[in-house]
Design a protein around this motif. Structure first.
Motif, PDB file in Angstrom:
ATOM      1  N   GLU A  31       4.431   5.534   8.657  1.00 29.87           N
ATOM      2  CA  GLU A  31       4.455   5.076  10.047  1.00 29.87           C
ATOM      3  C   GLU A  31       5.443   3.920  10.183  1.00 29.87           C
ATOM      4  OE1 GLU A  31       0.980   2.949  11.438  1.00 29.87           O
ATOM      5  OE2 GLU A  31       0.424   2.455   9.378  1.00 29.87           O
ATOM      6  N   ASP A  32       5.831   3.603  11.416  1.00 32.07           N
ATOM      7  CA  ASP A  32       6.804   2.547  11.706  1.00 32.07           C
ATOM      8  C   ASP A  32       8.102   2.781  10.950  1.00 32.07           C
ATOM      9  OD1 ASP A  32       5.322   1.006  13.505  1.00 32.07           O
ATOM     10  OD2 ASP A  32       4.159   0.160  11.834  1.00 32.07           O
ATOM     11  N   GLU A  91      12.044   7.968  15.552  1.00 34.56           N
ATOM     12  CA  GLU A  91      11.169   6.857  15.164  1.00 34.56           C
ATOM     13  C   GLU A  91       9.724   7.332  15.194  1.00 34.56           C
ATOM     14  OE1 GLU A  91      12.091   3.782  17.953  1.00 34.56           O
ATOM     15  OE2 GLU A  91      14.000   3.296  16.980  1.00 34.56           O
ATOM     16  N   ASP A 149       6.068   5.912  15.101  1.00 37.41           N
ATOM     17  CA  ASP A 149       5.354   4.643  15.248  1.00 37.41           C
ATOM     18  C   ASP A 149       3.934   4.674  14.689  1.00 37.41           C
ATOM     19  OD1 ASP A 149       7.598   3.739  16.517  1.00 37.41           O
ATOM     20  OD2 ASP A 149       6.847   4.234  18.522  1.00 37.41           O
ATOM     21  N   GLU A 150       3.319   5.843  14.732  1.00 34.19           N
ATOM     22  CA  GLU A 150       1.903   5.908  14.374  1.00 34.19           C
ATOM     23  C   GLU A 150       1.648   7.059  13.417  1.00 34.19           C
ATOM     24  OE1 GLU A 150      -0.032   6.406  18.116  1.00 34.19           O
ATOM     25  OE2 GLU A 150       0.891   4.580  18.916  1.00 34.19           O
TER      26      GLU A 150
END
Ligand code: CUA
Length: 156
Positions: A87-88, A126, A128-129
């Motif tokens: 993630e991230d 991207e 993110d989670e």
């Protein structure tokens, strides 16, 4: 206010809505905690997929939160499978085909590219989670086209 003023206001309101919808479509992020950042094409010799980038399809870390995923599509699978990223992270996918035209599409997102033999589709995404995304092929590529699927695991 007379009736014309109201008419004008409604017209303006309608225009604002239309522009807003177009902006959402053009600039909207894909939802589900990921954003498609870029989309380009490069080339590779399909008979020479022993090109070091694709002989061993894999995810490589190239920066603190940056990864490169070298992915091949072939009848009727994707490699690697699953594709695992944290993630991230910002992941640039390089995707090519070993045989015929396929696509690489993350279910439920607008991450979607054709995968053409001899060309390298490049997309930066991207994540993110933590989430699992199914990968499917949207281009008819043979009798098992409908079973051609993979997985992207975004892990905590
Ligand atoms: Cu590969 Cu359809």
């Amino acid at each position: 206010m007379n009736i014309h003023t109201y008419e004008k206001l409604w017209l303006i309101a309608a225009m604002v809505l239309i522009v807003g919808f177009i902006a959402t479509i053009t600039y909207g992020s894909v939802g589900l905690g990921i954003t498609m950042v870029g989309d380009q094409q490069d080339t590779v010799e399909p008979t020479e997929l022993d090109d070091e980038r694709f002989s061993d399809p894999r995810v490589a870390q190239v920066g603190e939160n940056e990864y490169e995923a070298y992915v091949t599509a072939q009848m009727f699978s994707f490699q690697p499978d699953p594709i695992e990223v944290p993630e991230d992270s910002e992941v640039t996918f390089y995707v090519t085909s070993r045989d015929v035209i396929h696509s690489f599409s993350l279910v439920g997102t607008n991450v979607n590219t054709m995968v053409i033999p001899g060309e390298v589709a490049e997309m930066t995404v991207e994540f993110d989670e933590p989430q699992d995304y199914g990968v499917v092929c949207n281009e008819y590529c043979g009798p098992n086209h409908h079973n051609m699927e993979g997985m992207v695991h975004v892990v905590p």
